[in-house]
Design a protein around this motif. Sequence first.
Motif: not given
Length: 302
Positions: A261-268, A231-234, A155-161
């Motif tokens: 969570i604030e920095n990366s989007g999730a705790k794992r 540029k799509h870090p997990i 599950f990655v950040h951004g639109y992977f098109d």
Amino acid sequence: MPFVRKRMFAPKKQKAFLYLIQELGYTQKEAQRLIAKGRLFVNDTPMTRTAGEIEGEFEFIYFEPITKGLEPTYEEEEFVVFDKPSGVLIHPQNRYTPYSLIDELKYQYGRDANITHRIDQETSGLVLCAKNKQSERDIKMMFEHRDMKKKYLAFVHGYFDKELTVEEPLLRAEDESAIVRMVVKVDEKGKASKTVFKPLEYFPKLNMTLVECLPYTGRQHQIRVHLFHVKHPIVGDPIYGQSEENIVKFLDRELSEDQRIENSGAKRLLLHASELAFHLYEKPYSIKSKVDFLKICLLHVM
């Protein structure tokens, strides 16, 4: 605690490794390796000479596996596959590690059972394990010949098109600042690496994409670094895509769950080994994880 310090008694003077072979069933190689690692104590002093002798009372630290009831997701006569939860180590980091997957495997299948490959502690998913030494050799040879096909979900950040093939060499080295102690990076001096990424579903409200990852090589942190490179870090990655300050905090276990969570989007780390495909003993196998990884992702980010 899997590592137990046990008081023992040798009724007559004898080689320590012979005693361990006779009383505990180790091979000579195993017994001598454990002695060399300082696992045998005479008068509270570790014996490290593999030909050393014992007589009377001594103490020995040995691995006594425990179980937390993790059941295999697939089993054959020669091997077994576990769906490892995120956060569980493959092997203990030291003798104070309370639990790892090797505990579960050896508790259920005996001392000769062994894990044949690794995934990161925070990566969840399928781990192929041998039930005996012969199947361990056969499976490791299969990996060496790259006869194993693995699929991951991330599950990655951004639109992977669109589908993307990344062939960037990876180098494991200390960061030039000498502050960050664990880093793999894209570097022309590194080892050849190849990963194919296929977008599966985009979530516009989250600006995140579920991606299928097909690694053709098995470098450490390969999927994580290749995704960061494009540029799509997990989501949930505490290393790649983070500031040096926060990486150091994470490695020193000073980063709070809320900060992560604030920095990366999730705790794992939202990376999951979802499928293994291979031929073994003249039979094809395609083993899929039974975990609903997308559901886990959405629970972590919503």
